[in-house]
Design an enzyme around this catalytic site. Structure first.
Site, PDB file in Angstrom:
ATOM      1  N   GLN A  78       0.832  -1.201   0.000  1.00 17.70           N
ATOM      2  CA  GLN A  78       0.000   0.000   0.000  1.00 17.70           C
ATOM      3  C   GLN A  78       0.868   1.253   0.000  1.00 17.70           C
ATOM      4  OE1 GLN A  78      -3.224   0.031   2.795  1.00 17.70           O
ATOM      5  NE2 GLN A  78      -3.966   1.971   2.036  1.00 17.70           N
ATOM      6  N   PHE A  79       1.166   1.747  -1.198  1.00 10.48           N
ATOM      7  CA  PHE A  79       2.030   2.923  -1.332  1.00 10.48           C
ATOM      8  C   PHE A  79       1.398   4.166  -0.717  1.00 10.48           C
ATOM      9  CE2 PHE A  79      -0.621   3.411  -5.053  1.00 10.48           C
ATOM     10  CZ  PHE A  79      -0.751   4.786  -5.206  1.00 10.48           C
ATOM     11  N   THR A  80       0.062   4.172  -0.573  1.00 13.54           N
ATOM     12  CA  THR A  80      -0.607   5.358  -0.036  1.00 13.54           C
ATOM     13  C   THR A  80      -0.282   5.619   1.434  1.00 13.54           C
ATOM     14  OG1 THR A  80      -2.620   4.122   0.466  1.00 13.54           O
ATOM     15  CG2 THR A  80      -2.505   5.203  -1.695  1.00 13.54           C
TER      16      THR A  80
END
Length: 152
Positions: A78-80
């Site tokens: 999850q890059f967010t």
């Protein structure tokens, strides 16, 4: 590296309607990787995740770890988690590692967690549009950041 660890009674990930990974009791781990991350960060975080004692013992105290309950891990990239929201209303993801750096570290995290737990690590699909369902138990949610590892 940043992880959001949720104690779950169950969790699964679907991509295009098909389940890619599912667990019962254990941890849903949302993993964010940034450019500055190293193998040392990965090793530290994997040890912290697998050693985390947040499952109830016979007295109702959070004393048991993943191994004590034979728990599983559902690991989701999850890059967010590295969203920068200081300016404006649209997050910037400039700190998030690009796929050429993030994918090898994500794959190494899967291997390292499997080695530490002795179990198959359930996953989503890196970069896919994933639908995550979970039943957070508690709720218990822990946030860990490898940038905090040297701040004692």
């Amino acid at each position: 590296m940043r992880a959001v660890i949720q104690r779950v009674s169950e969790a699964h990930c679907k991509v295009n309607g098909a389940i890619t990974g599912a667990i019962n009791n254990g941890f849903l781990v949302l993993l964010g990787i940034e450019d500055a991350d190293t193998d040392d960060d990965l090793q530290w975080l994997a040890q912290k995740i697998t050693g985390l004692r947040v499952f109830s013992d016979e007295n109702g105290l959070m004393n048991k770890g993943l191994a004590d309950i034979d728990g599983g891990i559902l690991l989701i990239s999850q890059f967010t988690l590295f969203a920068q929201t200081k300016k404006g209303n649209r997050p910037s993801f400039i700190r998030a590692a690009k796929p050429d750096k993030a994918i090898p570290l994500y794959e190494q995290m899967i291997k390292t967690l499997a080695l530490l737990t002795g179990k198959k690590i359930e996953t989503g699909i890196f970069g896919a549009d994933m639908k995550i369902s979970l039943l957070n138990d508690g709720p218990v949610t822990i946030v860990m950041d490898t940038k905090d590892k040297d701040n004692h």
